[in-house]
Design a protein around this motif. Structure first.
Motif, PDB file in Angstrom:
ATOM      1  N   SER A 166       5.698   2.156  10.398  1.00 45.04           N
ATOM      2  CA  SER A 166       4.840   0.832  11.045  1.00 45.04           C
ATOM      3  C   SER A 166       5.631   1.028  12.162  1.00 45.04           C
ATOM      4  O   SER A 166       4.790  -0.157  12.535  1.00 45.04           O
ATOM      5  N   ALA A 178       0.102  -5.941  -0.064  1.00 42.87           N
ATOM      6  CA  ALA A 178       0.198  -4.634   0.834  1.00 42.87           C
ATOM      7  C   ALA A 178       0.958  -3.760   0.008  1.00 42.87           C
ATOM      8  O   ALA A 178       0.693  -2.664  -0.031  1.00 42.87           O
ATOM      9  N   ARG A 179       1.411  -4.027  -1.306  1.00 48.25           N
ATOM     10  CA  ARG A 179       2.272  -3.160  -2.634  1.00 48.25           C
ATOM     11  C   ARG A 179       1.339  -2.174  -2.693  1.00 48.25           C
ATOM     12  O   ARG A 179       1.332  -1.115  -2.874  1.00 48.25           O
ATOM     13  N   THR A 221       0.420   0.087  -1.326  1.00 51.30           N
ATOM     14  CA  THR A 221       1.332   1.454  -0.423  1.00 51.30           C
ATOM     15  C   THR A 221       1.110   2.155  -1.789  1.00 51.30           C
ATOM     16  O   THR A 221       1.213   3.553  -1.822  1.00 51.30           O
ATOM     17  N   THR A 253       5.969  -2.538   3.281  1.00 47.79           N
ATOM     18  CA  THR A 253       5.943  -1.677   3.877  1.00 47.79           C
ATOM     19  C   THR A 253       6.233  -0.465   4.646  1.00 47.79           C
ATOM     20  O   THR A 253       5.998   0.863   5.010  1.00 47.79           O
ATOM     21  N   THR A 302       6.293   3.618   4.656  1.00 46.66           N
ATOM     22  CA  THR A 302       5.286   3.947   3.808  1.00 46.66           C
ATOM     23  C   THR A 302       3.753   4.372   5.291  1.00 46.66           C
ATOM     24  O   THR A 302       4.535   4.258   6.150  1.00 46.66           O
ATOM     25  N   LEU A 347       1.432   3.094   5.126  1.00 48.03           N
ATOM     26  CA  LEU A 347       0.334   1.659   5.664  1.00 48.03           C
ATOM     27  C   LEU A 347       1.151   1.391   7.773  1.00 48.03           C
ATOM     28  O   LEU A 347       2.370   1.392   7.646  1.00 48.03           O
ATOM     29  N   VAL A 404       1.242  -1.748  10.385  1.00 52.11           N
ATOM     30  CA  VAL A 404       0.885  -3.407  10.125  1.00 52.11           C
ATOM     31  C   VAL A 404       1.360  -3.818  11.596  1.00 52.11           C
ATOM     32  O   VAL A 404       1.164  -3.339  12.272  1.00 52.11           O
TER      33      VAL A 404
END
Ligand code: PEP
Length: 267
Positions: free
Chosen positions: A10, A40-41, A44, A71, A74, A76, A78
């Motif tokens: 991230s 958000a979880r 993921t 996150t 992961t 993802l 942000v």
């Protein structure tokens, strides 16, 4: 299987993969730290199975830390919904690039229509924000788009040119960290999506403007934004000059955002 190259994905600067679609969720002023972490979880769980779609989310500033926590490590990404051009100082209500990066953000949205039309940010201010974000090592989603009045007056392309002309000459070195979002103002949050022809033409015009400044550089990815939802996304993402979506309302629903990711995967 999407490969996560670093435990701190991230925070990665740049790293736009041209072959991947970008699905960027702009949460606007929705979801506090707790609710944001829950959504958000859930995302993921979705992101690792995607082969051609990156999920990016831009929570409100106060929600960034809790989202970054769930996150990290992961795929993802942000980001923040806006950014200031100075590093620190007497700028009430603003945040800087180093603060965003320290909080786990790797991208910034700049020039969103609500910043332009609700909060009165002008092209000069947006240009300063974008250049600061780029030099502060944040991938920058630079938003442009015409009002209904401008479209009806036949001025769409002139407005896009006007909005782009401040940054186009300045970004050759940082172009690989730039993403454009074409978001017609009349389509944002209204349920009125632009037609396939309108999107194709606007993205084509942006590409041409880019090429006129940078003939030897690939045009950055161009996202479409404006009332994207699972019922209208298939035709949009199928367009060769659309690299993904900037999504407001539908990004607040895990189910809808997941469906958009599935549509992107099938495109
Ligand atoms: C946006 O916030 O950039 C946006 C496009 O919102 P919506 O998808 O709700 O129209």
């Amino acid at each position: 299987m999407h490969v996560v190259s670093s435990a701190n994905h991230s925070r990665k600067y740049g790293g736009i993969t041209k072959t991947m679609n970008i699905l960027a969720g702009n949460w606007k002023m929705n979801l506090g730290p707790e609710q944001g972490a829950v959504l958000a979880r859930a995302l993921t769980e979705v992101a690792p199975s995607l082969n051609k779609t990156e999920l990016w989310i831009a929570p409100p500033f106060l929600t960034v830390a809790s989202v970054a926590e769930v996150t990290t490590g992961t795929p993802l990404r942000v980001g923040v919904q806006n950014i200031h051009w100075e590093e620190s100082g007497a700028f009430t209500g603003e945040i800087s690039t180093s603060m965003a990066r320290e909080s786990g953000c790797s991208f910034a949205i700049v020039g969103h229509s609500e910043r332009r039309h609700v909060f009165g940010e002008d092209d000069n201010m947006i240009r300063s924000r974008a250049l600061a974000a780029l030099s502060g090592e944040l991938t920058t989603i630079f938003c442009i788009g015409e009002t209904l009045e401008s479209r009806e007056a036949g001025e769409t392309f002139r407005i896009l040119e006007e909005q782009l002309k401040g940054i186009l000459p300045e970004v050759s070195d940082s172009a690989r960290h730039l993403v454009f979002a074409y978001e017609p103002v009349w389509a944002i949050g209204t349920g009125k999506v632009a037609s396939i022809k309108e999107i194709e033409e606007a993205h084509g015009a942006i590409t041409e403007l880019w090429k006129s400044h940078h003939p030897t550089l690939d045009c950055p990815p161009i996202l479409y934004g404006g009332s994207v939802n699972p019922d209208n996304f298939e035709g949009i993402i199928a367009l060769p000059n659309v690299s993904g979506g900037l999504v407001g309302g539908a990004s607040l629903s895990e189910e809808k955002f997941r469906k958009l990711a599935e549509i992107s995967e099938a495109s």
